[in-house]
Design an enzyme around this catalytic site. Structure first.
Site, PDB file in Angstrom:
ATOM      1  N   GLU A 217       0.808  -1.237   0.000  1.00  0.00           N
ATOM      2  CA  GLU A 217       0.000   0.000   0.000  1.00  0.00           C
ATOM      3  C   GLU A 217       0.837   1.281   0.000  1.00  0.00           C
ATOM      4  O   GLU A 217       0.674   2.168   0.837  1.00  0.00           O
ATOM      5  CB  GLU A 217      -0.947  -0.041   1.200  1.00  0.00           C
TER       6      GLU A 217
ATOM      7  N   GLU B 122      -6.104 -11.142  -0.439  1.00  0.00           N
ATOM      8  CA  GLU B 122      -7.004 -10.537   0.540  1.00  0.00           C
ATOM      9  C   GLU B 122      -8.458 -10.461   0.047  1.00  0.00           C
ATOM     10  O   GLU B 122      -9.142  -9.464   0.203  1.00  0.00           O
ATOM     11  CB  GLU B 122      -6.493  -9.149   0.929  1.00  0.00           C
TER      12      GLU B 122
HETATM   13  O1  G3I Z   1      -2.909  -8.613  18.826  1.00  0.00           O
HETATM   14  C1  G3I Z   1      -3.426  -7.436  19.466  1.00  0.00           C
HETATM   15  C2  G3I Z   1      -3.965  -7.788  20.840  1.00  0.00           C
HETATM   16  O2  G3I Z   1      -2.879  -8.204  21.678  1.00  0.00           O
HETATM   17  C3  G3I Z   1      -4.661  -6.547  21.450  1.00  0.00           C
HETATM   18  O3  G3I Z   1      -5.246  -6.911  22.680  1.00  0.00           O
HETATM   19  C4  G3I Z   1      -5.756  -6.077  20.487  1.00  0.00           C
HETATM   20  C5  G3I Z   1      -6.506  -4.868  20.990  1.00  0.00           C
HETATM   21  O4  G3I Z   1      -5.665  -3.744  20.865  1.00  0.00           O
HETATM   22  O5  G3I Z   1      -5.134  -5.717  19.217  1.00  0.00           O
HETATM   23  C6  G3I Z   1      -4.545  -6.872  18.616  1.00  0.00           C
HETATM   24  O6  G3I Z   1      -3.962  -6.473  17.396  1.00  0.00           O
HETATM   25  C7  G3I Z   1      -4.928  -6.216  16.362  1.00  0.00           C
HETATM   26  C8  G3I Z   1      -4.601  -7.168  15.201  1.00  0.00           C
HETATM   27  O7  G3I Z   1      -5.452  -6.892  14.075  1.00  0.00           O
HETATM   28  C9  G3I Z   1      -4.757  -8.625  15.581  1.00  0.00           C
HETATM   29  O8  G3I Z   1      -6.099  -8.877  15.937  1.00  0.00           O
HETATM   30  C10 G3I Z   1      -4.755  -4.772  15.901  1.00  0.00           C
HETATM   31  O9  G3I Z   1      -5.189  -3.913  16.952  1.00  0.00           O
HETATM   32  C11 G3I Z   1      -5.618  -4.538  14.665  1.00  0.00           C
HETATM   33  O10 G3I Z   1      -5.356  -3.231  14.137  1.00  0.00           O
HETATM   34  C12 G3I Z   1      -5.223  -5.550  13.592  1.00  0.00           C
HETATM   35  O11 G3I Z   1      -6.076  -5.338  12.486  1.00  0.00           O
HETATM   36  C13 G3I Z   1      -5.566  -5.914  11.267  1.00  0.00           C
HETATM   37  C14 G3I Z   1      -5.330  -4.777  10.249  1.00  0.00           C
HETATM   38  O12 G3I Z   1      -4.896  -5.342   9.006  1.00  0.00           O
HETATM   39  C15 G3I Z   1      -4.269  -3.808  10.721  1.00  0.00           C
HETATM   40  O13 G3I Z   1      -3.044  -4.493  10.781  1.00  0.00           O
HETATM   41  C16 G3I Z   1      -6.614  -6.861  10.720  1.00  0.00           C
HETATM   42  O14 G3I Z   1      -6.742  -7.988  11.593  1.00  0.00           O
HETATM   43  C17 G3I Z   1      -6.199  -7.351   9.340  1.00  0.00           C
HETATM   44  O15 G3I Z   1      -7.228  -8.129   8.734  1.00  0.00           O
HETATM   45  C18 G3I Z   1      -5.913  -6.157   8.422  1.00  0.00           C
HETATM   46  O16 G3I Z   1      -5.434  -6.663   7.200  1.00  0.00           O
HETATM   47  C19 G3I Z   1      -5.024  -5.655   6.247  1.00  0.00           C
HETATM   48  C20 G3I Z   1      -3.821  -6.179   5.507  1.00  0.00           C
HETATM   49  O17 G3I Z   1      -2.792  -6.483   6.425  1.00  0.00           O
HETATM   50  C21 G3I Z   1      -3.376  -5.174   4.459  1.00  0.00           C
HETATM   51  N1  G3I Z   1      -4.458  -4.867   3.530  1.00  0.00           N
HETATM   52  C22 G3I Z   1      -5.674  -4.380   4.213  1.00  0.00           C
HETATM   53  C23 G3I Z   1      -6.145  -5.400   5.228  1.00  0.00           C
HETATM   54  C24 G3I Z   1      -7.422  -4.914   5.891  1.00  0.00           C
HETATM   55  O18 G3I Z   1      -7.145  -3.747   6.613  1.00  0.00           O
END
Ligand code: G3I
Length: 381
Positions: free
Chosen positions: A167, A272
């Site tokens: 991205e 994705e």
């Molecule tokens: O693991 C922590 C946990 O320890 C904590 O308690 C919790 C609450 O803060 O957060 C957890 O981390 C979260 C993680 O997902 C795992 O669940 C992050 O806050 C959250 O932001 C993260 O979201 C991910 C997002 O990317 C941001 O990285 C989504 O699961 C994931 O599906 C999404 O995937 C992205 C691709 O990587 C790139 N393309 C877009 C796609 C959708 O946004």
């Protein structure tokens, strides 16, 4: 015979065919009838899903069984992103990623690494010095190189393909104004691919982004890859994130991008993939994780279940998409769903938290939805 019938009874028919019984043509057909997505897509492309922490730790037995049965490629939803794996300058959290890579090796999966350089979930420490001041170009380049050498080096020969940069573009085709660009300049793109190549010369190296169906973003991605190719930088593929809606983007726009990236001589991957059925605020962006909204009335219409009419629309949409992917199977090397079953999808909480989304092929009980059969039919043509 429907795919479900084949899936459920093919083994029995097979048994009969090898016994004392002669086999009818339909029973012979059962022998060749694919009973999983990976079997059905065998002549087309790898097909897989993004795995979460519970799955790589084996805490979701049903999901793990489904992944092994249906898929031949896996992607890490979060455990290989810079923040989770490298939370502090000299601290790495390898355990989840080690388990993910081990799962891929144990199950002979085409294993993806996601992602080495991204603006989101980059750890705060990487852009500042001990005093909290923004670091200079050389320091950040060294930190990028150290990260890539350590992570891609650790999984050398085990991760088959890396989303090296994720991205880097805005929807209008301009370069996203990230800390990477601000501090290093446009050369950060080239350096990321060079560092990845040095760390693992055998891995495929990809540029990955969402909304690449948009003409301006498509052209910008073509320019980005061409620019790297002209400098002799290895780019093996473009990952078109498939975060699509039920009625956008058009198949024509997706097809134009498949062709445009294939014309670069690189692999095209639908990464994705999910189909968002829920209504969204009008100014929602493709998949910009930073674009979130407070829950609002009327945006969670299927909290009690999915009406059959909507299930049918989802089935049609997946049939259309996979008929297109099958048509371009000579260009597409992989299709990855962004999650295993509906309950795992990021779309249950984005761009509004606490919703009930239905974007994938398997329902909350890990059962195949009608869209599953449509996909099996589309790739089996
Ligand atoms: O693991 C922590 C946990 O320890 C904590 O308690 C919790 C609450 O803060 O957060 C957890 O981390 C979260 C993680 O997902 C795992 O669940 C992050 O806050 C959250 O932001 C993260 O979201 C991910 C997002 O990317 C941001 O990285 C989504 O699961 C994931 O599906 C999404 O995937 C992205 C691709 O990587 C790139 N393309 C877009 C796609 C959708 O946004």
């Amino acid at each position: 015979m429907s795919v479900f019938y084949k899936k459920r009874f093919a083994p029995l028919l097979l048994l009969a065919c090898t016994g004392a019984y002669s086999c009818s043509s339909s029973e012979q057909a059962a022998e060749e009838t694919p009973t999983s997505l990976k079997e059905a897509a065998e002549g087309d492309f790898y097909i897989g899903a993004a795995l979460n922490y519970d799955q790589v730790y084996g805490r979701e037995e049903e999901a793990v069984a489904l992944i092994k049965e249906e898929f031949n490629t896996i992607s890490p939803e979060n455990m290989l992103k810079m923040g989770p794996i490298h939370p502090e300058q000299n601290v790495y959290n390898f355990e989840p990623a080690d388990k993910y890579v081990a799962f891929g090796e144990e199950n002979d999966m085409f294993t993806i690494g996601h992602t080495l350089v991204w603006h989101s979930q980059a750890p705060d420490w990487i852009f500042v010095d001990k005093e909290g001041n923004t670091v200079g170009r050389d320091t950040l380049l060294q930190r990028m190189e150290d990260h890539i050498a350590t992570v891609a080096g650790r999984y050398k020969g085990k991760i088959d393909g890396w989303d090296v940069v994720n991205e880097a573009l805005e929807d209008d085709g301009s370069l996203r104004q990230t800390k990477w660009l601000e501090i290093i300049g446009e050369e950060y793109l080239q350096k990321a691919f060079e560092f990845a190549k040095e760390a693992d010369p055998e891995a495929e190296l990809y540029y990955n982004d969402y909304s690449l169906w948009k003409p301006a973003k498509r052209e910008a991605a073509v320019h980005l890859v061409k620019n790297l190719q002209e400098k002799g930088i290895q780019v093996d593929g473009v990952g078109m994130q498939g975060h699509y809606g039920i009625d956008y983007p058009s198949l024509e726009d997706i097809e134009a991008s498949i062709n445009a990236f294939a014309d670069l001589g690189v692999k095209v991957m639908i990464t994705e993939l999910d189909v968002d059925l829920l209504p969204n605020p009008s100014n929602r962006q493709g998949a910009d994780i930073a674009m979130t909204f407070e829950p609002q009335e009327g945006f969670n219409p299927y909290a009690e279940g999915l009406p059959d009419s909507v299930q049918q629309k989802l089935t049609r949409r997946y049939a259309d998409l996979f008929e297109l992917f099958h048509k371009h199977r000579d260009k597409i090397s992989r299709v990855t769903f962004w999650g295993v079953a509906d309950k795992h999808s990021w779309l249950n909480d984005w761009p509004m938290e606490g919703r009930r989304s239905y974007p994938l092929l398997f329902d909350r009980d890990y059962q195949p939805k009608p869209a599953y059969e449509a996909v099996m039919e589309a790739v089996s043509e």
